[in-house]
Motif scaffolding. Structure first.
Motif: not given
Length: 459
Positions: A72-78, A295-296
Motif C-alpha cells: 500500500i505505501v509503495m503504491c501511495m508513493q507512486y 514525509q511519507h
C-alpha cells in the motif's frame, strides 16, 4: 544449578550469619564488616500477578498484514510521484497516473523482495498432517517447493531487467541495506533464515519438559520461561538469556522497519528521475512535492517500527521481563566516605534484601529491590532493571509514540487539499489505528493486572 551449589550457598549464608553474631557478642569484630540483621532471613520470593491470556496475531497473519501495508505505501508513493491533473480541460492525461513512467520490473522486484519474510514464514509454520503420510502433507510440501522456485525465479528475472534498464550506479541503491545489516548483525547469516531469530520465541508459564533438538545438536525451538527461585546464578543466567533475546528483537524491529521504508518508499524516488519517455532521445523532467514524499518515507518507517514493536514485544513477553527484573534488583552506589557504616562483603551466592550495604571492588553499594541478585557496578544489569522493573514502562513509551503518530497524521489529514495526499494519509492512518487498538487493549489489561499485583505485595 547443581544441588551441591545450592547447599554451598545455604551453608555459606548460615555460617556467615553465625560468625557475625559471635563476633558482635565478643566485641572483637569490626562493626563495619557486618549488618545487625541476618540477611538470609530477609530474602523472600517476589509475588507475581497472574497474567490473563491476551489474544494476539500469529506470525503468519502478522507477516501478511505487514506485506499488504508495504504494498500500500509503495503504491501511495507512486501516486505521489506520477499523479496527473486529468480533470483539467486542456490536460493531455487521460488517467489519474502516468502509468507509462512506472517501471513494472522495478515495482515487481520490490514486491517480490519484500515478500521474503511472508514466504519464509509460510515454509516454517504451515504443515500438513504427518499421520500415514497423507496427501495433504505432501501437497503442502510440494506447494512450498513450487512457491520457493517461483519467487526466486521471478526475483532473478525482474532483477535482471532492472539491471539492464538502469545504470549500475543507480542499481547500487538496492544494495545499501547490506551495510545496515552488517552493522546490526555482523557477518552471520542466521538472522535471515533462522526461525528463532526472525520471529518471537514462545513464552511459557513454566519450564518445558523437554527441548526438541535437531541433528546438529542445536535447539529447534527456543522457549522463554521464568524460574521463580532464590538462586542468584540462575537469575543472572536468565537475565543474560532474556537480554540477548531482547537485543535480537530490537535489531529485527529496526532492520525490518528500515527495510520496508527504504525499498518500498525511498527506492522509487531514487529511480524516478531516470525513467525514459516514449521518445528514445528525450527524458522526462519529473516534478513532485519533495517535502511530502520525504514525509511519507519517515511515516512509513515509524508506522512499520510500531507495528513490529507491538508484535515482537507482546504483553506476555513484557511480563516475563518484569518478573525477571524483580528477582534481579539493582545496586545504587553510595558516594562519599562512610567509615563507620556497617556493611557486608558482596558474595555472588547471596540474595541481598532491600537496603543491604555491600562492599565490592567497585565501591560501596546499597541494594534497591525486593531481592537483589545483580552484580554491583554491572551496567547491563542496571539497564535491564531500569527498563523492566516498572512493568508498563516500555508499553507506555510505545503507546505515547503511537498517539503522537496518529495525532500528527490526523492533523495532516484535516489540512490536506490534494486528492493524492488525502488517500495517502488516510490509508496509512487506518493501518496505524490497528496498532493503536492493540497497544491500548494491552495497556488497559496490564494496568488492571499489576494493580492486583501491588495489592498482593502490600498485603
Amino acid at each position: 544449578m547443581p544441588a551441591g551449589r545450592r547447599i554451598l550457598s545455604r551453608l555459606q549464608t548460615s555460617s556467615y550469619s553465625s560468625n557475625s553474631h559471635k563476633g558482635m557478642g565478643n566485641g572483637l569484630s569490626d562493626d563495619r564488616e557486618v549488618n545487625a540483621i541476618p540477611l538470609a532471613t530477609l530474602a523472600v520470593l517476589p509475588k507475581h500477578a497472574n497474567m490473563p491470556e491476551i489474544p494476539g496475531d500469529t506470525n503468519m497473519s502478522f507477516e501478511a498484514m505487514l506485506y499488504i501495508f508495504g504494498v500500500i505505501v509503495m503504491c501511495m508513493q507512486y501516486i505521489n510521484l506520477y499523479k496527473t491533473v486529468w480533470w483539467l480541460p486542456h490536460s493531455h492525461a487521460n488517467y489519474a497516473l502516468n502509468f507509462y513512467l512506472i517501471d513494472p520490473y522495478l515495482a515487481a522486484f520490490l514486491c517480490l523482495l519484500m515478500s521474503r519474510r511472508l514466504v519464509w514464514c509460510y515454509i516454517h509454520e504451515v504443515y500438513g498432517s504427518r499421520q500415514a503420510r497423507g496427501c495433504i502433507y505432501w501437497l503442502v510440501q510440494i506447494s512450498k517447493l513450487l512457491l520457493m522456485v517461483t519467487v526466486i525465479s521471478a526475483l532473478f528475472y525482474t532483477g535482471y531487467h532492472v539491471l539492464i534498464n538502469h545504470a549500475i550506479l543507480h542499481c547500487l541503491f538496492l544494495c545499501c541495506p547490506i551495510a545496515t545489516y552488517g552493522f546490526l548483525f555482523g557477518p552471520s547469516l542466521k538472522p535471515l533464515y533462522q526461525k528463532n531469530l526472525n520471529w518471537p520465541s514462545p513464552v511459557l508459564e513454566r519450564p518445558p519438559l523437554f527441548h526438541q533438538k535437531s541433528k546438529d545438536g542445536s535447539e529447534r525451538d527456543l522457549f522463554l520461561f521464568h524460574n521463580c527461585v532464590l538462586t542468584p546464578d540462575i537469575v543472572r543466567e536468565e537475565v543474560e538469556i532474556l537480554r540477548a533475546d531482547f537485543n535480537n528483537r530490537v535489531k529485527q524491529v529496526l532492520f525490518n522497519s528500515m527495510l520496508t521504508a527504504y525499498y518500498l518508499t525511498f527506492v522509487p524516488l531514487c529511480f524516478a528521475q531516470h525513467i525514459q519517455n516514449n521518445c528514445d532521445t528525450c527524458w522526462n523532467t519529473l516534478y513532485y512535492d519533495t517535502w511530502w514524499v520525504g514525509q511519507h518515507v519517515f511515516l512509513t518507517w515509524l508506522s512499520t517500527f510500531l507495528m513490529l514493536c507491538a508484535h515482537f514485544l507482546p504483553p506476555k513477553y513484557l511480563d516475563l521481563m518484569h518478573r525477571c527484573a524483580l528477582h534481579l534488583g539493582r545496586w545504587q552506589k553510595v558516594e562519599g566516605r562512610h567509615a563507620h557504616v556497617p556493611y557486608n562483603a558482596w558474595s555472588e551466592l547471596q540474595v541481598w534484601p532491600q537496603g543491604a550495604l555491600v562492599k565490592h571492588v567497585k565501591g560501596l553499594f546499597k541494594a534497591d529491590g525486593i531481592n537483589v541478585t545483580a552484580e554491583p557496578g554491572n551496567s547491563m544489569h542496571g539497564r535491564f532493571f531500569f527498563l523492566f522493573h516498572q512493568p508498563l514502562r516500555v508499553l507506555n513509551w510505545m503507546l505515547i509514540l503511537t498517539w503522537l503518530l496518529v495525532g500528527y497524521q490526523f492533523f495532516c489529514l484535516l489540512q490536506c487539499g490534494d486528492w493524492s495526499h488525502i488517500i495517502c494519509m488516510a490509508l496509512v492512518l487506518f493501518c496505524n489505528y490497528y496498532t493503536l487498538f492493540k497497544l491500548l487493549r494491552d495497556r488497559i489489561i496490564l494496568a488492571k493486572t499489576y494493580r492486583e499485583e501491588d495489592k498482593i505485595t502490600l498485603g
